[in-house]
Design a protein around this motif. Structure first.
Motif, PDB file in Angstrom:
ATOM      1  N   PHE A  28      -2.399   9.524 -10.798  1.00 57.98           N
ATOM      2  CA  PHE A  28      -2.200  10.571  -9.802  1.00 57.98           C
ATOM      3  C   PHE A  28      -3.350  11.589  -9.846  1.00 57.98           C
ATOM      4  CE2 PHE A  28       2.459   9.462  -9.830  1.00 57.98           C
ATOM      5  CZ  PHE A  28       2.546   9.154  -8.474  1.00 57.98           C
ATOM      6  N   LEU A  29      -3.788  11.947 -11.045  1.00 55.35           N
ATOM      7  CA  LEU A  29      -4.883  12.907 -11.166  1.00 55.35           C
ATOM      8  C   LEU A  29      -6.186  12.319 -10.625  1.00 55.35           C
ATOM      9  CD1 LEU A  29      -4.162  14.435 -14.688  1.00 55.35           C
ATOM     10  CD2 LEU A  29      -3.908  15.565 -12.470  1.00 55.35           C
ATOM     11  N   ASP A  30      -6.445  11.058 -10.917  1.00 51.90           N
ATOM     12  CA  ASP A  30      -7.661  10.418 -10.394  1.00 51.90           C
ATOM     13  C   ASP A  30      -7.623  10.352  -8.866  1.00 51.90           C
ATOM     14  OD1 ASP A  30      -8.632  10.085 -12.934  1.00 51.90           O
ATOM     15  OD2 ASP A  30      -8.051   7.978 -13.097  1.00 51.90           O
ATOM     16  N   ALA A  31      -6.447  10.057  -8.313  1.00 52.85           N
ATOM     17  CA  ALA A  31      -6.315  10.046  -6.851  1.00 52.85           C
ATOM     18  C   ALA A  31      -6.498  11.441  -6.289  1.00 52.85           C
ATOM     19  CB  ALA A  31      -4.944   9.492  -6.458  1.00 52.85           C
ATOM     20  N   GLY A  32      -5.991  12.450  -6.997  1.00 53.18           N
ATOM     21  CA  GLY A  32      -6.185  13.826  -6.560  1.00 53.18           C
ATOM     22  C   GLY A  32      -7.639  14.238  -6.588  1.00 53.18           C
ATOM     23  N   LEU A  33      -8.354  13.834  -7.612  1.00 54.78           N
ATOM     24  CA  LEU A  33      -9.786  14.138  -7.675  1.00 54.78           C
ATOM     25  C   LEU A  33     -10.510  13.533  -6.488  1.00 54.78           C
ATOM     26  CD1 LEU A  33     -12.123  15.381  -9.345  1.00 54.78           C
ATOM     27  CD2 LEU A  33     -12.317  13.176 -10.510  1.00 54.78           C
ATOM     28  N   GLU A  34     -10.131  12.323  -6.123  1.00 56.79           N
ATOM     29  CA  GLU A  34     -10.769  11.633  -5.003  1.00 56.79           C
ATOM     30  C   GLU A  34     -10.438  12.294  -3.666  1.00 56.79           C
ATOM     31  OE1 GLU A  34     -13.213   8.965  -3.129  1.00 56.79           O
ATOM     32  OE2 GLU A  34     -12.930   9.215  -5.292  1.00 56.79           O
ATOM     33  N   THR A  46      -1.264  14.697   1.751  1.00 59.20           N
ATOM     34  CA  THR A  46       0.189  14.712   1.591  1.00 59.20           C
ATOM     35  C   THR A  46       0.565  13.984   0.301  1.00 59.20           C
ATOM     36  OG1 THR A  46       0.489  12.622   2.762  1.00 59.20           O
ATOM     37  CG2 THR A  46       0.493  14.639   4.094  1.00 59.20           C
ATOM     38  N   ILE A  47       1.785  14.201  -0.139  1.00 59.34           N
ATOM     39  CA  ILE A  47       2.273  13.494  -1.327  1.00 59.34           C
ATOM     40  C   ILE A  47       2.273  11.993  -1.093  1.00 59.34           C
ATOM     41  CG2 ILE A  47       4.337  13.074  -2.726  1.00 59.34           C
ATOM     42  CD1 ILE A  47       4.911  16.072  -2.553  1.00 59.34           C
ATOM     43  N   ALA A  48       2.643  11.585   0.127  1.00 57.01           N
ATOM     44  CA  ALA A  48       2.642  10.154   0.445  1.00 57.01           C
ATOM     45  C   ALA A  48       1.234   9.575   0.351  1.00 57.01           C
ATOM     46  CB  ALA A  48       3.225   9.931   1.838  1.00 57.01           C
ATOM     47  N   ALA A  49       0.241  10.312   0.869  1.00 58.42           N
ATOM     48  CA  ALA A  49      -1.141   9.828   0.831  1.00 58.42           C
ATOM     49  C   ALA A  49      -1.656   9.766  -0.600  1.00 58.42           C
ATOM     50  CB  ALA A  49      -2.031  10.726   1.675  1.00 58.42           C
ATOM     51  N   LEU A  50      -1.330  10.769  -1.394  1.00 61.84           N
ATOM     52  CA  LEU A  50      -1.764  10.774  -2.787  1.00 61.84           C
ATOM     53  C   LEU A  50      -1.127   9.615  -3.550  1.00 61.84           C
ATOM     54  CD1 LEU A  50      -3.326  12.425  -5.000  1.00 61.84           C
ATOM     55  CD2 LEU A  50      -1.109  13.412  -5.578  1.00 61.84           C
ATOM     56  N   SER A  51       0.145   9.399  -3.324  1.00 62.72           N
ATOM     57  CA  SER A  51       0.846   8.305  -4.008  1.00 62.72           C
ATOM     58  C   SER A  51       0.249   6.958  -3.612  1.00 62.72           C
ATOM     59  CB  SER A  51       2.336   8.351  -3.672  1.00 62.72           C
ATOM     60  OG  SER A  51       2.911   9.577  -4.067  1.00 62.72           O
ATOM     61  N   HIS A  52      -0.055   6.801  -2.329  1.00 64.55           N
ATOM     62  CA  HIS A  52      -0.668   5.559  -1.859  1.00 64.55           C
ATOM     63  C   HIS A  52      -2.029   5.350  -2.527  1.00 64.55           C
ATOM     64  CE1 HIS A  52      -1.662   2.279   0.882  1.00 64.55           C
ATOM     65  NE2 HIS A  52      -2.828   2.868   1.083  1.00 64.55           N
ATOM     66  N   ALA A  53      -2.828   6.417  -2.605  1.00 62.23           N
ATOM     67  CA  ALA A  53      -4.153   6.304  -3.218  1.00 62.23           C
ATOM     68  C   ALA A  53      -4.043   5.966  -4.699  1.00 62.23           C
ATOM     69  CB  ALA A  53      -4.927   7.602  -3.030  1.00 62.23           C
ATOM     70  N   ALA A  54      -2.969   6.438  -5.339  1.00 62.38           N
ATOM     71  CA  ALA A  54      -2.762   6.151  -6.759  1.00 62.38           C
ATOM     72  C   ALA A  54      -2.148   4.773  -6.989  1.00 62.38           C
ATOM     73  CB  ALA A  54      -1.858   7.219  -7.372  1.00 62.38           C
TER      74      ALA A  54
END
Length: 220
Positions: A28-34, A46-54
């Motif tokens: 999740f943190l790596d996706a947030g950094l991106e 969004t939380i959905a987008a972050l979760s998808h990226a993770a």
């Protein structure tokens, strides 16, 4: 039955529950950094987008964090922690160096770490600003740590007879603002200079603060 339920300790795929939880948090943190540090930025994620990226679910997100702000807060602390560790590691090798050389070691370590990834710059200097009172308090608290580091270096230089004795609280505060502003502008491509030239300018600024016109080191 009374008492608290114990967390499961069974290992899956050779990993404990704690290890798998740490891995999910890291993803999740790596996706947030991106996403926060690139496109679309914190406010566009969004939380959905972050979760998808993770590659994880929103249910798993809420097992690790309460809000997206929690992810940004964690990243901001992490980016600053990396930079601070780089500076302290560098300063550990600089004992006995003249003031100008020691300052160059400090700022080169900080500048290289912060600017090594444009996403770190955006997290540290842009995305964190104005999000909420809570994150403003965190941002200013981390800024205060950098101010304290500069003040400690200035006070040590005074004790060595390499700097003019005075209270460096306000000067260090103003100086940190200059450091962050210059590095942000350089990273954004608004400053036509190499990183070494930026570091050299920061060293000159610091020396000008510590050694005002007319001051001379004591001779004995």
């Amino acid at each position: 039955m009374t008492g608290r339920l114990r967390a499961p300790t069974r290992r899956y795929g050779g990993r404990s529950a704690e290890e798998r939880q740490a891995e999910r948090r890291r993803r999740f943190l790596d996706a947030g950094l991106e996403l926060f540090g690139g496109s679309p930025g914190y406010r566009g994620t969004t939380i959905a987008a972050l979760s998808h990226a993770a590659g994880l679910s929103t249910r798993q997100f809420y097992e690790e964090f309460r809000t997206l702000e929690d992810v940004l807060a964690a990243l901001h602390l992490e980016v600053n922690g990396w930079a601070e560790q780089a500076v302290r590691n560098a300063l550990a090798t600089a004992d006995g160096l003249p003031l100008a050389d020691r300052a160059a070691v400090l700022f080169r370590a900080y500048a290289r770490d912060v600017t090594s990834d444009p996403r770190r710059v955006r997290i540290a200097f842009m995305e964190i600003v104005g999000v909420s009172p809570r994150l403003e308090e965190q941002r200013l608290a981390r800024r205060a740590r950098w101010i304290d580091l500069i003040r400690a270096e200035a006070d040590a230089a005074v004790r060595r007879g390499e700097a003019a004795p005075r209270d460096y609280r306000l000067a260090a505060t103003a100086f940190i603002g200059s450091v962050n502003g210059l590095l942000h502008d350089w990273s954004a491509g608004w400053v036509d200079a190499t990183l070494d030239e930026v570091v050299d300018e920061l060293v000159r600024l610091l020396l000008g603060m510590l050694r005002p016109d007319g001051w001379r080191p004591a001779t004995g």
